[in-house]
Design a protein around this motif. Sequence first.
Motif, mmCIF file in Angstrom:
data_model
loop_
_atom_site.group_PDB
_atom_site.id
_atom_site.type_symbol
_atom_site.label_atom_id
_atom_site.label_comp_id
_atom_site.label_asym_id
_atom_site.label_seq_id
_atom_site.Cartn_x
_atom_site.Cartn_y
_atom_site.Cartn_z
ATOM 1 N N ASN A 1 3.414 5.760 -5.462
ATOM 2 C CA ASN A 1 4.073 6.391 -6.771
ATOM 3 C C ASN A 1 5.339 7.198 -6.444
ATOM 4 N N ASP A 2 5.237 8.123 -5.402
ATOM 5 C CA ASP A 2 6.092 9.113 -5.389
ATOM 6 C C ASP A 2 7.169 8.632 -4.229
ATOM 7 N N CYS A 3 6.788 8.106 -3.330
ATOM 8 C CA CYS A 3 7.779 7.772 -1.998
ATOM 9 C C CYS A 3 8.136 6.283 -2.262
ATOM 10 N N GLY A 4 7.747 5.716 -3.093
ATOM 11 C CA GLY A 4 8.229 4.199 -3.364
ATOM 12 C C GLY A 4 7.910 3.397 -2.191
ATOM 13 N N ILE A 5 6.918 3.548 -1.594
ATOM 14 C CA ILE A 5 6.480 2.868 -0.475
ATOM 15 C C ILE A 5 5.306 1.611 -0.911
ATOM 16 N N ALA A 6 5.655 0.359 -0.845
ATOM 17 C CA ALA A 6 4.667 -0.498 -0.885
ATOM 18 C C ALA A 6 3.464 -0.570 0.154
ATOM 19 N N LEU A 7 2.274 -0.432 -0.011
ATOM 20 C CA LEU A 7 1.429 -0.652 1.044
ATOM 21 C C LEU A 7 0.922 -2.182 1.320
ATOM 22 N N GLY A 8 0.567 -2.176 2.530
ATOM 23 C CA GLY A 8 0.515 -3.660 2.788
ATOM 24 C C GLY A 8 -0.921 -3.995 3.309
ATOM 25 N N SER A 9 -1.458 -3.320 4.652
ATOM 26 C CA SER A 9 -2.604 -3.639 5.136
ATOM 27 C C SER A 9 -3.006 -2.324 6.092
#
Length: 263
Positions: A179-187
Motif C-alpha cells: 500500500n505504501d511502496c506500491g509493490i505487488a507481492l507474488g510468492s
Amino acid sequence: MPPRRPTVEIDSPIPLYRQIKDTLRAGILNGEYALHSRMPSESELQAMFAVSRITIRQALGDLEKEGLIFKVHGKGSFVSQPRTAFQDIATLQGFAEAMSGSGHEIVNRVMSFRIARAPAEVTTKLGLPDGANVAEIHRVRLLNREPVSYEVTFLPEQLGDKLQRADLVARDIFLILENDCGIALGSADLSIDAVSASAPIARALKIKAGAPMLRIERLTHDSRGQPIDFEYLYFRSGTFQYRLRIDRKHARKAETQKPRSKR
C-alpha cells in the motif's frame, strides 16, 4: 472484575454490542476474568451497561465465535482456554493479516531498526552485491497481549528507508510494501525447522533460554519474481501452527497394459 459501571457511547458510530464486546474482551485478555471463571449473567450485564438483553446477547455471541467464552446450558458463560492460533501456509499473508481475520488481537513491539551491512546469507537470498546495506528490523508479535513470535526482517536499503516512516507497531510489513511502496507481492519460499531459543529471543518471548521453538525462514518475491524481503520467524512452542492442505498426486496410469502371457 471490570469497572462496576462501564460506559457505552450512545452517539458513537460503533454499535453498542461491539462496544460491550470490546470492553468484555479487554477484561478477558487482561486477566480480569480468570480462565474458566463465570462471566456476569445476561441480566447482570444488562444492568451494568444499561442496554437491552438482545444487545448483550449479540456481544456474548461474538465473544463465543472468537473462542473467548463458552456457554454451559443453565449455568451461563465461562472464559475459554485460549485457542492455538494457526495460519494457512498455502496463502501468502502477514501475521496480523491472518490473525485478525480469526478474531485475534495483534500488537507489534519494535525492538530495533537499523541500516547495516548485510550478512552473507542475506545478500545471497536477496540477490544483493557483497557488502550491500540492508534494513534489519526486529519485532516481537503479541497475540491477544501475549508474546508469540520474534521476527527478524531484512529488506534492501531503499525499501528500508521507506519503512522507517511507516507504523511498524500497528501494521504488517507486507501491507506496507503493497500500500505504501506500491509493490505487488507474488510468492514466497519457506523452510521450517525446530531450534532452541537464544538468550535474547527467550527474554523477549518470556521463555527459558534453550526452549524449543518453531523457526520459519521466508523469502518473499514481488510479482516479477524479484526477492525483496527475507525473514527469520521464531514462534514459541505450543502457541502457533502453520497448516497446509495437500492433495495426493496420483501416478499417471499406463496407457497400455501388458497382456498376460498364455500358456
